[in-house]
Design an enzyme around this catalytic site. Structure first.
Site, PDB file in Angstrom:
ATOM      1  N   THR A   1       0.771  -3.309  -3.997  1.00 12.26           N
ATOM      2  CA  THR A   1       1.251  -3.768  -2.691  1.00 12.26           C
ATOM      3  C   THR A   1       0.235  -4.697  -2.030  1.00 12.26           C
ATOM      4  OG1 THR A   1       2.414  -1.692  -2.476  1.00 12.26           O
ATOM      5  CG2 THR A   1       2.133  -2.975  -0.469  1.00 12.26           C
TER       6      THR A   1
ATOM      7  N   ASP B   1       8.703  -3.231  -5.415  1.00  8.90           N
ATOM      8  CA  ASP B   1       8.605  -1.943  -6.100  1.00  8.90           C
ATOM      9  C   ASP B   1       9.107  -0.852  -5.152  1.00  8.90           C
ATOM     10  OD1 ASP B   1       7.852  -0.280  -8.229  1.00  8.90           O
ATOM     11  OD2 ASP B   1       5.960   0.194  -7.252  1.00  8.90           O
TER      12      ASP B   1
ATOM     13  N   GLU C   1       7.853  -2.244  -1.458  1.00  9.40           N
ATOM     14  CA  GLU C   1       6.460  -2.648  -1.643  1.00  9.40           C
ATOM     15  C   GLU C   1       6.456  -4.110  -2.045  1.00  9.40           C
ATOM     16  OE1 GLU C   1       4.554   0.049  -4.429  1.00  9.40           O
ATOM     17  OE2 GLU C   1       3.947   1.354  -2.774  1.00  9.40           O
TER      18      GLU C   1
ATOM     19  N   ASP D   1       2.533  -0.900 -13.184  1.00  6.13           N
ATOM     20  CA  ASP D   1       2.309  -1.222 -11.783  1.00  6.13           C
ATOM     21  C   ASP D   1       0.890  -0.838 -11.392  1.00  6.13           C
ATOM     22  OD1 ASP D   1       3.097  -2.230  -9.310  1.00  6.13           O
ATOM     23  OD2 ASP D   1       3.603  -0.238  -8.562  1.00  6.13           O
TER      24      ASP D   1
ATOM     25  N   GLN E   1       7.390  11.073  -3.771  1.00  8.80           N
ATOM     26  CA  GLN E   1       6.035  10.811  -4.269  1.00  8.80           C
ATOM     27  C   GLN E   1       5.030  11.837  -3.731  1.00  8.80           C
ATOM     28  OE1 GLN E   1       4.824   6.755  -3.649  1.00  8.80           O
ATOM     29  NE2 GLN E   1       2.795   7.042  -4.529  1.00  8.80           N
TER      30      GLN E   1
ATOM     31  N   HIS F   1      -4.083  -2.254   1.429  1.00  9.22           N
ATOM     32  CA  HIS F   1      -3.031  -1.257   1.193  1.00  9.22           C
ATOM     33  C   HIS F   1      -3.642   0.078   0.778  1.00  9.22           C
ATOM     34  CE1 HIS F   1       0.719   0.557  -0.172  1.00  9.22           C
ATOM     35  NE2 HIS F   1       0.175   0.773  -1.347  1.00  9.22           N
TER      36      HIS F   1
ATOM     37  N   TYR G   1      -2.418  -0.959  -8.290  1.00 11.81           N
ATOM     38  CA  TYR G   1      -2.685  -0.484  -6.924  1.00 11.81           C
ATOM     39  C   TYR G   1      -3.936  -1.246  -6.500  1.00 11.81           C
ATOM     40  CZ  TYR G   1      -3.443   3.347  -3.453  1.00 11.81           C
ATOM     41  OH  TYR G   1      -3.608   4.104  -2.327  1.00 11.81           O
TER      42      TYR G   1
ATOM     43  N   GLU H   1       3.030   1.586   5.767  1.00 12.40           N
ATOM     44  CA  GLU H   1       1.920   1.071   6.572  1.00 12.40           C
ATOM     45  C   GLU H   1       2.419   0.515   7.906  1.00 12.40           C
ATOM     46  OE1 GLU H   1       1.016  -1.087   2.812  1.00 12.40           O
ATOM     47  OE2 GLU H   1      -0.957  -1.254   3.764  1.00 12.40           O
TER      48      GLU H   1
ATOM     49  N   ARG I   1      -5.980  10.920   3.276  1.00 10.02           N
ATOM     50  CA  ARG I   1      -7.242  11.626   3.031  1.00 10.02           C
ATOM     51  C   ARG I   1      -8.258  11.416   4.151  1.00 10.02           C
ATOM     52  NH1 ARG I   1      -5.690   9.633  -1.908  1.00 10.02           N
ATOM     53  NH2 ARG I   1      -6.752   7.683  -1.462  1.00 10.02           N
TER      54      ARG I   1
ATOM     55  N   GLU J   1       5.020  -7.173  -3.724  1.00  9.39           N
ATOM     56  CA  GLU J   1       4.068  -7.402  -4.814  1.00  9.39           C
ATOM     57  C   GLU J   1       4.371  -8.744  -5.501  1.00  9.39           C
ATOM     58  OE1 GLU J   1       3.347  -4.180  -7.525  1.00  9.39           O
ATOM     59  OE2 GLU J   1       4.012  -2.655  -6.099  1.00  9.39           O
TER      60      GLU J   1
ATOM     61  N   TYR K   1       3.129  13.625  -6.951  1.00 13.40           N
ATOM     62  CA  TYR K   1       2.163  12.673  -7.518  1.00 13.40           C
ATOM     63  C   TYR K   1       0.867  13.257  -8.061  1.00 13.40           C
ATOM     64  CZ  TYR K   1      -1.276  12.196  -3.674  1.00 13.40           C
ATOM     65  OH  TYR K   1      -2.269  12.397  -2.774  1.00 13.40           O
TER      66      TYR K   1
ATOM     67  N   THR L   1      13.064  -1.561  -9.508  1.00 10.63           N
ATOM     68  CA  THR L   1      12.068  -2.558  -9.139  1.00 10.63           C
ATOM     69  C   THR L   1      12.787  -3.893  -9.198  1.00 10.63           C
ATOM     70  OG1 THR L   1      10.289  -1.245 -10.096  1.00 10.63           O
ATOM     71  CG2 THR L   1       9.852  -3.594  -9.798  1.00 10.63           C
TER      72      THR L   1
ATOM     73  N   ARG M   1       8.857   7.680  -0.723  1.00  4.02           N
ATOM     74  CA  ARG M   1       7.568   8.262  -0.298  1.00  4.02           C
ATOM     75  C   ARG M   1       7.576   9.782  -0.276  1.00  4.02           C
ATOM     76  NH1 ARG M   1       4.589   4.011  -1.346  1.00  4.02           N
ATOM     77  NH2 ARG M   1       5.258   2.189  -0.178  1.00  4.02           N
TER      78      ARG M   1
ATOM     79  N   LYS N   1       9.144   6.142  -8.162  1.00  2.19           N
ATOM     80  CA  LYS N   1       9.156   4.727  -8.501  1.00  2.19           C
ATOM     81  C   LYS N   1      10.212   4.435  -9.556  1.00  2.19           C
ATOM     82  CE  LYS N   1       5.188   3.952  -6.261  1.00  2.19           C
ATOM     83  NZ  LYS N   1       4.968   2.919  -5.240  1.00  2.19           N
TER      84      LYS N   1
HETATM   85 CA    CA Z   1       3.782  -0.490  -6.378  1.00  3.51          CA
END
Ligand code: CA
Length: 418
Positions: free
Chosen positions: A346, A230, A198, A125, A237, A132, A127, A360, A141, A200, A241, A254, A234, A250
């Site tokens: 995503t 996917d 997600e 997968d 994660q 996104h 990113y 989001e 961040r 995709e 992560y 899927t 959250r 994850k």
């Molecule tokens: Ca994904």
């Protein structure tokens, strides 16, 4: 290109996902038949196994449709893919003399069960959607550091698990996981509270490679595309992560749509990737238009309410194409296999209603999404159904993907109870 006319009447409508121009590949069964390969045409499925047994389809390599997956066709490579497609178009075109015999090889889609169309070899997968990555980065961040410094130079990815890929329609059980919010002193094990989708596109690798491949070689290796959800936990994660990326967040499932839409069907809809802020290194440079214009919609069915569209966006929002992702994936020498599945990352446009995840849409849960029916959602609740659909709009016809659907079901009371 305009609509190609078929003797299967439902394939000639401008609304169907599956005109003769499309011919996507799937696996189906009925009450009378075991799973077998078929092609979607209008609201029917053409039985490839029956057509091969009756001598209408012949491969030099011998019978190919005696197994209920498309991997054997995929391994044969682009020349065989083109030959098969040409043959299917001729068999299903208006005016074909064998129509009476061939019509006995049709099954109404409404009476068929659809299965995974391939054996997924491995799943990776990415990113690779800039909106996104910017949205998620801003949330975690701050706007200044939204995109990591590598993001505009390589398509970032992680190795997922093929074993958790399921076909559309499969229920998705809310996972448990180790959680620790910033307010918790220590972690605890509990059902996920921030379960998400997600949006995709999944690319299916048709032919294998051993060693680095160029972007053009990578494009030639791709057999087709599916819509991919996917599912993401959250809160799991957020704790797990760093530093190696998502893992159990994850790992639940899927979901992919059941029809592999071939590259040949999507060819008229190729489009360029966005302008590059930094020139990509030569082995990742765009070699012509390698994205596709595919309109995508996500609908939420909240606890028995009618489905409501909550996202509208387009696959051309991606920063990197699947061919670039595949080239990058191989660049350190990793052999790629027939049947590998690559998630695009995503897909989000640049406004709130174009965002391909609840994270989001509700801005990290801070601004719950309000739906016309009066329902609000920060993340997915038990009983919520998520359907993803997509199509490329041609001149009087659509190239559709069918449905990528899943319902979130209640977590087990205790996943370790025996
Ligand atoms: Ca994904």
């Amino acid at each position: 290109m305009t609509l190609l006319k078929s003797w299967v009447c439902s394939a000639n409508s401008s609304d169907t996902d599956f005109p003769l121009n499309n011919l996507p590949y799937g696996v189906f069964s009925t009450q009378e038949t075991e799973p077998r390969c078929g092609v979607a045409i209008g609201n029917m499925i053409f039985d490839c196994q029956a057509a091969e047994e009756a001598g209408f389809i012949n491969f030099d390599e011998g019978p190919i449709f005696d197994v209920p997956y498309w991997n054997e066709v995929m391994e044969l490579g682009p020349d065989a893919w083109a030959k098969l497609r040409t043959r299917l178009v001729s068999l299903l075109t208006e005016g074909v003399v064998e129509q009476d015999t061939l019509s006995k090889m049709l099954t109404p889609m409404s009476s068929a069960e659809l299965h995974l169309p391939l054996i997924v070899a491995e799943y990776t997968d990415f990113y690779a959607g800039r909106n996104h990555a910017t949205n998620v980065g801003t949330m975690f961040r701050g706007a200044e550091n939204a995109l990591p410094p590598n993001w505009l130079h390589i398509p970032i990815g992680y190795n997922g698990r093929a074993s958790s890929v399921v076909v559309s329609g499969t229920d998705i059980r809310r996972p448990w996981g180790q959680l620790k919010s910033v307010h918790d002193k220590k972690p605890h094990f509990a059902p996920c509270q921030r379960f998400d989708f997600e949006l995709e596109i999944g690319a299916i690798v048709g032919t294998s490679s051993d060693g680095p491949v160029s972007v053009c070689e990578a494009d030639d290796m791709i057999f087709g595309y599916v819509i991919l959800n996917d599912w993401s936990a959250r809160d799991i994660q957020a704790w797990e992560y760093q530093p190696l990326g998502p893992f159990q967040a994850k790992a639940t499932a899927t979901t992919i749509s059941p029809w592999i839409v071939t590259k040949a069907a999507l060819e008229p809809f190729r489009c360029d990737a966005p302008e590059r802020e930094f020139e990509l290194l030569p082995h990742l440079k765009d070699k012509g238009p390698m994205l596709y214009s595919i309109d995508l919609v996500v609908s939420l069915t909240a606890n028995g309410q009618p489905p409501q569209s909550i996202v509208k966006t387009n696959y051309r929002e991606m920063y990197y194409s699947s061919a670039q992702q595949l080239a990058h994936h191989s660049s350190a020498g990793c052999p790629m296999n027939s049947g590998d599945l690559l998630g695009s990352g995503t897909i989000s446009g640049n406004s709130r209603g174009e965002c391909g995840s609840m994270l989001e849409l509700s801005w990290g849960g801070k601004e719950p999404l309000e739906i016309d029916t009066g329902v609000t959602r920060s993340f997915l609740e038990d009983g919520d159904g998520i359907e993803m659909t997509g199509f490329s709009q041609g001149n009087g016809y659509k190239i559709g993907f069918g449905s990528c659907f899943g319902t979130v079901i209640k977590a087990l009371r205790d996943p370790y109870a025996r």
